[in-house]
Design a protein around this motif. Structure first.
Motif, PDB file in Angstrom:
ATOM      1  N   ASN A 251      52.928  49.590  35.592  1.00  0.00           N
ATOM      2  CA  ASN A 251      51.591  50.059  35.248  1.00  0.00           C
ATOM      3  C   ASN A 251      50.636  49.954  36.435  1.00  0.00           C
ATOM      4  OD1 ASN A 251      50.157  51.254  33.234  1.00  0.00           O
ATOM      5  ND2 ASN A 251      50.390  49.559  31.796  1.00  0.00           N
ATOM      6  N   ILE A 252      50.703  48.812  37.122  1.00  0.00           N
ATOM      7  CA  ILE A 252      49.794  48.596  38.250  1.00  0.00           C
ATOM      8  C   ILE A 252      50.187  49.459  39.442  1.00  0.00           C
ATOM      9  CG2 ILE A 252      48.978  46.922  39.947  1.00  0.00           C
ATOM     10  CD1 ILE A 252      49.497  44.735  37.819  1.00  0.00           C
ATOM     11  N   TRP A 253      51.455  49.360  39.847  1.00  0.00           N
ATOM     12  CA  TRP A 253      51.874  49.953  41.120  1.00  0.00           C
ATOM     13  C   TRP A 253      52.056  51.461  41.021  1.00  0.00           C
ATOM     14  CZ3 TRP A 253      52.220  47.354  45.753  1.00  0.00           C
ATOM     15  CH2 TRP A 253      52.167  45.950  45.695  1.00  0.00           C
ATOM     16  N   ILE A 254      52.513  51.948  39.858  1.00  0.00           N
ATOM     17  CA  ILE A 254      52.840  53.370  39.759  1.00  0.00           C
ATOM     18  C   ILE A 254      51.709  54.164  39.116  1.00  0.00           C
ATOM     19  CG2 ILE A 254      54.582  55.036  38.984  1.00  0.00           C
ATOM     20  CD1 ILE A 254      55.595  52.864  40.961  1.00  0.00           C
ATOM     21  N   GLU A 255      51.123  53.595  38.064  1.00  0.00           N
ATOM     22  CA  GLU A 255      50.054  54.308  37.365  1.00  0.00           C
ATOM     23  C   GLU A 255      48.678  53.963  37.939  1.00  0.00           C
ATOM     24  OE1 GLU A 255      50.940  56.389  34.921  1.00  0.00           O
ATOM     25  OE2 GLU A 255      53.041  55.781  34.926  1.00  0.00           O
ATOM     26  N   GLY A 256      48.591  52.838  38.636  1.00  0.00           N
ATOM     27  CA  GLY A 256      47.297  52.400  39.132  1.00  0.00           C
ATOM     28  C   GLY A 256      46.369  51.938  38.024  1.00  0.00           C
ATOM     29  N   LYS A 257      46.989  51.480  36.912  1.00  0.00           N
ATOM     30  CA  LYS A 257      46.177  51.076  35.762  1.00  0.00           C
ATOM     31  C   LYS A 257      46.227  49.571  35.564  1.00  0.00           C
ATOM     32  CE  LYS A 257      47.204  55.127  32.979  1.00  0.00           C
ATOM     33  NZ  LYS A 257      48.205  55.430  31.958  1.00  0.00           N
ATOM     34  N   THR A 258      45.254  49.057  34.843  1.00  0.00           N
ATOM     35  CA  THR A 258      45.278  47.656  34.421  1.00  0.00           C
ATOM     36  C   THR A 258      46.362  47.507  33.351  1.00  0.00           C
ATOM     37  OG1 THR A 258      42.911  47.510  34.796  1.00  0.00           O
ATOM     38  CG2 THR A 258      43.886  45.823  33.404  1.00  0.00           C
ATOM     39  N   PRO A 259      47.157  46.431  33.425  1.00  0.00           N
ATOM     40  CA  PRO A 259      48.161  46.220  32.379  1.00  0.00           C
ATOM     41  C   PRO A 259      47.523  46.174  31.003  1.00  0.00           C
ATOM     42  CG  PRO A 259      48.508  44.715  34.204  1.00  0.00           C
ATOM     43  CD  PRO A 259      47.232  45.420  34.481  1.00  0.00           C
ATOM     44  N   THR A 260      48.282  46.590  29.994  1.00  0.00           N
ATOM     45  CA  THR A 260      47.738  46.592  28.641  1.00  0.00           C
ATOM     46  C   THR A 260      47.655  45.178  28.086  1.00  0.00           C
ATOM     47  OG1 THR A 260      49.906  46.755  27.619  1.00  0.00           O
ATOM     48  CG2 THR A 260      48.825  48.828  28.199  1.00  0.00           C
TER      49      THR A 260
END
Lengths: 293, 259
Positions: A251-260
């Protein structure tokens, strides 16, 4: 005669026990006081390894890197070669997943052997035995660290060839990386304690462990994406001690999102659970190790 | 516990179980379970109801045949083996040099191993680094061996380094198990010297040795362990005499027969 001039009274009482915990606070204090022993032990172990084979350390980084290439080929071949659009994303996902998985895996496999191979130290000195697997975890972390620049390097090269793919640049979500890495380390250390204890009683635990790690790798969201699981299948993700952290990593490295939130809860629960269960199992039996080595 | 005591052992018993059957593997465990077999275990009573006080500044020698429980007793005083019954109270910092030698890493130099040994026995990194030079000097290995990997050492050199680490930890209680047999005559003289120094500083030493002359020369009291029990505690000369007679004749002195 009265004690010597620099004598500092340090009364220790050794009493019988039956598979129960020694006093926890003094144990943790002693563990903390001797942490530099674990750090130096890991440093010296690395040094010894380096002296034995100069490439030793490099292989530990190269191994997951080459494996990632193999798995990447495998995955893209199975998918029918549709790599133009998301090939780099797939590679990035496999790479960071494998690197993170290998961090935990190195903690566990090296830690599991640390007691049986630390025989002489254990027979000669009294110290909190958990320092030995802890030292292995430190080594595993030091092997993990250089894989991050390797990952970034591969992505930058990849970006040059496939400028269209969206692997995120530095985003605010990357601030979560240290926490996630810490949770991976804690989970790995906790499980190392568990397997190290098992390995004292059953010496083939290590052999079994190599198969367990292999199967575990396939069950983890590394060669597949967490988003591929739907409905109740998602249980498979959370039943895996490394499932939530690996999902968060992607989630962090590929999507650039905060983990759920569920990833956070899962990761924390597994880290705390592994540490508590592994810790209890280990510490309650560690005074038995000296007779069984 | 009274202040003048370094070690107090109260009615100590140590038993452990050893598996006499096959190798301890998961595979065997599963196979046995499927056949409904039980593991054959043997209980070893290494120490039986032993009570002993060791005052600060004394040198205690322990003699006894192989399997008498000497090493087990040493390990339990060091806190490595837990008692099965009774208890051990230790007052002071312990340094150990037990039978198998320190946990040396053979690929590392003697100097690195000194640091590692010091850290293992609880010194901080600064403390052990400050002592490393003195320890290396005490070991006095020939031709720069101290900076060579330990696997290149002769057993004598290995023993010298191990001994130097143990005596230079400035322990309050020093436990030596067959540690004095390694060095040559000059090193032995030096180690005796160092041990007398430790004694004069009111530090306590417990020695296990089969070299009875060493016990006579260094100790101010001695005990004789036989099959886990303490047969006698006396002046070293008296203990050594009795023990030698026992080794000669093979029978216990008549006054011990009821033990």
């Amino acid at each position: 005669m009265s004690p010597s001039a620099d004598f500092q009274p340090k009364i220790q009482v050794f009493e019988p026990h039956r598979a129960s915990l020694p006093p926890v606070i003094p144990y943790l204090k002693e563990f903390w006081n001797r942490r530099s022993f674990a750090i130096e032990l890991s440093r010296f172990a690395d040094k010894a390894e380096y002296l034995e084979s100069k490439l030793g350390k490099v292989w530990l980084v190269l191994n997951p890197l080459l494996l990632a290439m193999v798995y990447f080929l495998l995955v893209t071949v199975i998918r029918g070669g549709n790599t133009k659009t998301n090939g780099l994303t797939t590679l990035a996902h496999i790479l960071i997943g494998l690197f993170t998985f290998y961090f935990a895996s190195n903690c566990i496999t090296a830690g599991a052997q640390s007691i049986t191979t630390g025989g002489r130290l254990i027979l000669n000195q009294a110290f909190p035995r958990a320092l030995l697997p802890f030292s292995s975890s430190i080594s595993a972390f030091q092997t993990f660290l250089p894989t991050i620049p390797v990952y970034i390097f591969v992505i930058i090269i990849g970006k040059i060839f496939f400028p269209a793919t969206q692997v995120p640049r530095l985003a605010i979500s990357f601030l979560w990386v240290p926490l996630i890495v810490a949770l991976v380390g804690i989970t790995g250390f906790g499980l190392a304690l568990l397997f190290a204890t098992m390995n004292v009683y059953f010496r083939d635990t290590n052999k079994l462990l190599s198969y367990v790690m292999r199967i575990w790798l396939y069950l983890s969201p590394i060669l597949w994406l967490p988003s591929m699981l739907h409905g109740w299948h998602r249980i498979a993700l959370y039943a895996n001690p490394l499932g939530p952290v690996l999902s968060a990593t992607s989630n962090i490295w590929i999507e650039g999102k905060t983990p759920t939130l569920s990833e956070f809860i899962g990761a924390f629960a597994w880290a705390a659970g592994s540490l508590l269960i592994g810790g209890y199992f280990f510490v309650s039996r560690e005074r038995d190790f000296a007779v069984r080595i | 516990m009274p202040e003048e005591l370094a070690v107090r052992i109260e009615d100590l018993s140590i038993k452990y179980k050893i598996n006499v059957d096959t190798k301890r593997t998961l595979k065997n465990a599963v196979m046995r379970a499927s056949k409904g077999e039980k593991v054959r275990m043997r209980t070893v009573e290494a120490i039986k109801h032993l009570t002993l006080d060791v005052p600060h500044g004394s040198v205690l020698g322990i003699v006894g045949a192989n399997g008498a429980g000497k090493s087990t007793l040493m390990r339990s005083i060091a806190g490595i083996l837990p008692p099965t019954e009774g208890r051990i109270i230790v007052n002071g910092k312990i340094s150990t040099l037990l039978a198998l030698g320190v946990g040396f890493n053979p690929a590392l130099s003697g100097r690195d191993n000194i640091i590692l040994g010091g850290l293992a026995s609880g010194l901080s990194k600064d403390e052990i680094e400050a002592k490393t030079e003195a320890i290396a000097e005490f070991a006095a290995l020939p031709d720069g061996f101290i900076d060579m990997p330990v696997r290149t050492y002769s057993s004598g050199m290995y023993g010298r380094v191990a001994f130097s680490v143990a005596v230079n930890m400035t322990p309050d209680i020093l436990l030596l198990d067959e540690a004095l047999s390694a060095g040559d005559a000059s090193f032995k003289e030096k180690s005796f010297q160092r041990m007398r120094e430790l004694c004069s500083e009111a530090r306590t030493i417990i020695i296990v040795s089969h070299a009875l002359a060493t016990i006579n020369e260094l100790c101010d009291s001695a005990i004789w362990l036989h099959k886990g029990s303490m047969l006698a505690k006396d002046k070293p000369e008296a203990i050594v005499d009795q023990y030698l007679k026992f080794l000669d004749v093979g029978t216990l002195p008549s006054n011990f027969e009821d033990m």
